[in-house]
Design an enzyme around this catalytic site. Sequence first.
Site, PDB file in Angstrom:
ATOM      1  N   HIS A 185     -75.827 -39.554  46.017  1.00  0.00           N
ATOM      2  CA  HIS A 185     -75.044 -38.278  46.060  1.00  0.00           C
ATOM      3  C   HIS A 185     -75.956 -36.921  46.020  1.00  0.00           C
ATOM      4  O   HIS A 185     -75.700 -35.680  46.411  1.00  0.00           O
ATOM      5  CB  HIS A 185     -73.932 -38.133  44.937  1.00  0.00           C
ATOM      6  CG  HIS A 185     -74.547 -38.006  43.566  1.00  0.00           C
ATOM      7  ND1 HIS A 185     -74.921 -38.819  42.425  1.00  0.00           N
ATOM      8  CD2 HIS A 185     -75.139 -36.535  42.792  1.00  0.00           C
ATOM      9  CE1 HIS A 185     -75.495 -38.403  41.592  1.00  0.00           C
ATOM     10  NE2 HIS A 185     -75.351 -37.201  41.549  1.00  0.00           N
ATOM     11  N   ASP A 209     -74.318 -45.367  45.393  1.00  0.00           N
ATOM     12  CA  ASP A 209     -74.943 -43.936  44.760  1.00  0.00           C
ATOM     13  C   ASP A 209     -76.558 -44.066  45.026  1.00  0.00           C
ATOM     14  O   ASP A 209     -77.013 -44.117  43.731  1.00  0.00           O
ATOM     15  CB  ASP A 209     -74.436 -43.671  43.521  1.00  0.00           C
ATOM     16  CG  ASP A 209     -74.544 -42.272  43.366  1.00  0.00           C
ATOM     17  OD1 ASP A 209     -75.190 -41.527  44.260  1.00  0.00           O
ATOM     18  OD2 ASP A 209     -74.392 -41.627  42.289  1.00  0.00           O
ATOM     19  N   GLY A 283     -78.257 -32.881  36.338  1.00  0.00           N
ATOM     20  CA  GLY A 283     -79.593 -32.612  36.813  1.00  0.00           C
ATOM     21  C   GLY A 283     -80.443 -33.889  36.648  1.00  0.00           C
ATOM     22  O   GLY A 283     -81.652 -34.113  37.044  1.00  0.00           O
ATOM     23  N   SER A 285     -79.155 -36.699  37.462  1.00  0.00           N
ATOM     24  CA  SER A 285     -78.935 -37.595  38.494  1.00  0.00           C
ATOM     25  C   SER A 285     -80.222 -38.271  39.333  1.00  0.00           C
ATOM     26  O   SER A 285     -81.054 -37.321  39.697  1.00  0.00           O
ATOM     27  CB  SER A 285     -78.041 -36.716  39.527  1.00  0.00           C
ATOM     28  OG  SER A 285     -76.831 -36.561  39.285  1.00  0.00           O
ATOM     29  N   SER A 301     -76.214 -42.161  38.231  1.00  0.00           N
ATOM     30  CA  SER A 301     -75.243 -41.875  39.035  1.00  0.00           C
ATOM     31  C   SER A 301     -74.552 -40.664  38.424  1.00  0.00           C
ATOM     32  O   SER A 301     -74.522 -39.751  39.181  1.00  0.00           O
ATOM     33  CB  SER A 301     -74.388 -43.052  39.303  1.00  0.00           C
ATOM     34  OG  SER A 301     -73.324 -42.843  40.239  1.00  0.00           O
TER      35      SER A 301
END
Length: 327
Positions: A185, A209, A283, A285, A301
């Site tokens: 993402h 993801d 942040g 991720s 994720s």
Amino acid sequence: MSVLQIEAENPGLLAAMKRDLGVDATAASELLATQDAALATENSLRTALGESFGGAYFDAATRKLVVGVTDASKLGTVRATGATAKLVAQSAAQLDSAVARLNAREGSAPSTVTGWYADTVTNEIVVTAVPGTAEAAKSFAGSNVRVKEEAAPQTFVKGGDAYSVGSSRCSVGLTVRGGYVTAGHCDVLTGSGQPNNGTWGGSSFPGNDYAWVRTNAGVTLEPRVGNVTVRGATSAATGAQVCKAGSTTGWTCGTVGSKNQTVRYPQGTVTGLTASNVRCQPGDSGGGFITPAGQGQGVVSGGNTATCYFNPLGEILSVYGLSLLTG
């Protein structure tokens, strides 16, 4: 491995484990050795038990691996390894099939249902839903599931500075030959821009993801997640200790939760995620998950205040044919 060796090879790890897991240096060293042995035992029993394998998890209280078995005649096979045997009604394959059936009906789920997964500890299917909507969840999934009400999950992307895509920020996951893996993402939800330290080698979101980045010339790639040297990519058992490094919350630790979870984010549904109680925030991720002993687990994720989900590493390496950097 001694306490001195652990600290020398993974500076800061023992401090993080004490802060987040409540174990001192000596206990942490013993725990790492115990979990490594449990990991090897789980993998061998998964093969030995075949269709009767009912899942496994690490019991933090007893420091032993608990292995579910659907065939009572094979309980002795488990006990012979030193693990705790537990007779269960459903095999791991049956639980995974139940998750797959719900995945096939995902489009008909009410928006208040936020996901589902197989709980290895209780040997049942759990459906998650926002508070006050349990009945709607049961109407969708059936009465033979357990409904767990919790805050809706979100993907973690925000403006900032780590590796950035335009005005958005994400975190490097684990390094591979030629680049690193991260969350899908971070590509899809940030528009058509490229990472500031490379270019997208591939990405998938929703559904999955994950993504990987081909880094620019001059970027030095190290085989570490946070303070831990990467040794491999063997998946840890539910209940085992795990840590993650993210650009917002830094180095945090917790335990592995249920695997093969389906999570319904506002931007789309992702299947095959693993839950944890590790702390993560926007942040983080794409940040890397790893066991204290150095086995890479996956990339952040998303989640909520209680749960942080990660996409398993093995899937990412396999899909893109990547080679993990190890130390």
